[in-house]
Motif scaffolding. Sequence first.
Motif, short mmCIF file in Angstrom:
data_model
loop_
_atom_site.label_atom_id
_atom_site.label_comp_id
_atom_site.label_asym_id
_atom_site.label_seq_id
_atom_site.Cartn_x
_atom_site.Cartn_y
_atom_site.Cartn_z
N LEU A 47 19.70 36.38 52.41
CA LEU A 47 20.80 37.31 52.19
C LEU A 47 21.42 37.72 53.52
CD1 LEU A 47 19.22 39.75 49.56
CD2 LEU A 47 21.08 38.12 49.14
N PRO A 48 22.72 38.02 53.52
CA PRO A 48 23.33 38.54 54.75
C PRO A 48 22.60 39.80 55.22
CG PRO A 48 25.01 37.96 53.13
CD PRO A 48 23.69 37.86 52.44
N ALA A 49 22.53 39.97 56.53
CA ALA A 49 21.81 41.11 57.11
C ALA A 49 22.35 42.44 56.59
CB ALA A 49 21.91 41.07 58.63
N PHE A 50 23.66 42.49 56.30
CA PHE A 50 24.25 43.74 55.82
C PHE A 50 23.64 44.14 54.48
CE2 PHE A 50 27.63 45.81 53.25
CZ PHE A 50 27.73 46.99 53.97
N TYR A 51 23.42 43.16 53.58
CA TYR A 51 22.83 43.47 52.28
C TYR A 51 21.39 43.94 52.45
CZ TYR A 51 26.79 41.16 49.99
OH TYR A 51 28.03 40.81 49.54
N ARG A 52 20.65 43.31 53.35
CA ARG A 52 19.27 43.74 53.58
C ARG A 52 19.23 45.14 54.16
NH1 ARG A 52 18.88 38.72 56.06
NH2 ARG A 52 18.31 39.68 58.05
N PHE A 53 20.23 45.45 54.99
CA PHE A 53 20.30 46.79 55.57
C PHE A 53 20.55 47.83 54.48
CE2 PHE A 53 22.98 50.25 57.15
CZ PHE A 53 22.18 50.77 58.15
N ILE A 54 21.47 47.53 53.56
CA ILE A 54 21.75 48.45 52.46
C ILE A 54 20.50 48.66 51.63
CG2 ILE A 54 23.01 48.70 50.28
CD1 ILE A 54 25.37 47.30 51.59
N ALA A 84 12.84 44.57 51.34
CA ALA A 84 13.81 43.95 52.23
C ALA A 84 13.36 44.01 53.69
CB ALA A 84 15.17 44.63 52.07
N ARG A 85 12.63 45.05 54.05
CA ARG A 85 12.17 45.19 55.43
C ARG A 85 10.87 44.45 55.69
NH1 ARG A 85 13.77 50.58 54.30
NH2 ARG A 85 11.61 51.22 54.05
N ARG A 86 10.14 44.11 54.61
CA ARG A 86 8.83 43.48 54.79
C ARG A 86 8.88 41.96 54.68
NH1 ARG A 86 6.60 47.96 51.57
NH2 ARG A 86 6.53 46.59 49.74
N THR A 87 10.02 41.40 54.33
CA THR A 87 10.10 39.96 54.17
C THR A 87 10.36 39.27 55.51
OG1 THR A 87 12.46 40.16 53.66
CG2 THR A 87 10.93 40.08 51.79
N SER A 88 9.98 38.01 55.56
CA SER A 88 10.23 37.22 56.77
C SER A 88 10.13 35.74 56.42
CB SER A 88 9.21 37.55 57.87
OG SER A 88 7.91 37.08 57.51
N TRP A 89 10.71 34.89 57.27
CA TRP A 89 10.58 33.45 57.08
C TRP A 89 9.13 33.03 57.26
CZ3 TRP A 89 14.30 31.41 54.58
CH2 TRP A 89 15.63 31.79 54.78
N GLU A 90 8.42 33.71 58.16
CA GLU A 90 7.02 33.37 58.39
C GLU A 90 6.17 33.62 57.14
OE1 GLU A 90 9.14 33.88 62.08
OE2 GLU A 90 8.87 35.25 60.39
N LEU A 91 6.44 34.76 56.47
CA LEU A 91 5.71 35.06 55.24
C LEU A 91 6.07 34.07 54.13
CD1 LEU A 91 5.72 38.96 55.00
CD2 LEU A 91 3.71 37.45 55.10
N ALA A 92 7.34 33.67 54.08
CA ALA A 92 7.76 32.69 53.08
C ALA A 92 6.97 31.40 53.27
CB ALA A 92 9.26 32.41 53.21
N GLU A 93 6.88 30.96 54.50
CA GLU A 93 6.14 29.72 54.78
C GLU A 93 4.66 29.88 54.48
OE1 GLU A 93 5.38 26.59 58.49
OE2 GLU A 93 6.61 28.38 58.78
N ARG A 94 4.11 31.02 54.85
CA ARG A 94 2.68 31.26 54.61
C ARG A 94 2.34 31.22 53.13
NH1 ARG A 94 -0.19 37.09 55.50
NH2 ARG A 94 -2.18 36.60 54.53
N HIS A 95 3.13 31.93 52.31
CA HIS A 95 2.85 31.97 50.88
C HIS A 95 3.04 30.59 50.24
CE1 HIS A 95 1.95 36.16 50.16
NE2 HIS A 95 3.02 36.54 50.83
N LEU A 96 4.07 29.87 50.64
CA LEU A 96 4.29 28.56 50.05
C LEU A 96 3.20 27.57 50.45
CD1 LEU A 96 8.18 28.37 50.43
CD2 LEU A 96 6.87 28.62 48.31
N LYS A 97 2.71 27.67 51.68
CA LYS A 97 1.59 26.82 52.09
C LYS A 97 0.34 27.13 51.28
CE LYS A 97 2.82 25.55 56.84
NZ LYS A 97 2.49 25.72 58.27
#
Length: 203
Positions: A169-176, A186-199
């Motif tokens: 999502l655009p950063a503005f939407y995550r900020f809202i 929205a503040r706890r998500t990350s690409w690293e967590l996405a990769e970790r969970h999918l692995k």
Amino acid sequence: WKSLTALVVFAGMAVAQPAPVGRAPLSASPTTAAARIDAIYFGGNPAGALAACDSLLARDSTNVEVLWRASRAALALGIMAPRQSADDPMYLRAEALARTITRLKPDRIEGHYWMAAAMGRRALHADLFGTIRLAKAVYESANRALAIDSLHAGSHDVLGKLNSEVRALPAFYRFIAGRFLGVSVARRTSWELAERHLKLAVA
């Protein structure tokens, strides 16, 4: 969530293998009934599987083994619908069936997992505020499932997709979402967590 069709099949296979079609009536026994429903579902007929579930639920609306299979079938039908909507009747039904399981048997992982999956699909097609609300609920349901089984592949898959969808999502939407609506997901998500969970899901 966009590849949830494969996830629906994978998660169902992980729970119960299908039995040969056409031997025993659905009312024969709980085990036989579940196997027959699975056979219909994995035979590529989720509508037939849902109809079989409805027949059994008309006699016993508290049968958890049938309830989660009904939720699975309804979710598959929602995914297959030609026009996608957050309020698709099949998505809503899948969520309601899974929610019934969480009420009847909160220690059963299937209710939390299928509810997270159904709400995740709804979130894909909701407006901004609906997506934010549903994302928070998905996060909570998937984590409840992992509290029961920390290695549950489907729940890790859902959280991996949640993290990747939110980070896209655009950063503005995550900020809202994080600042004004009080949604900490929205503040706890990350690409690293996405990769970790999918692995973990793949493992």
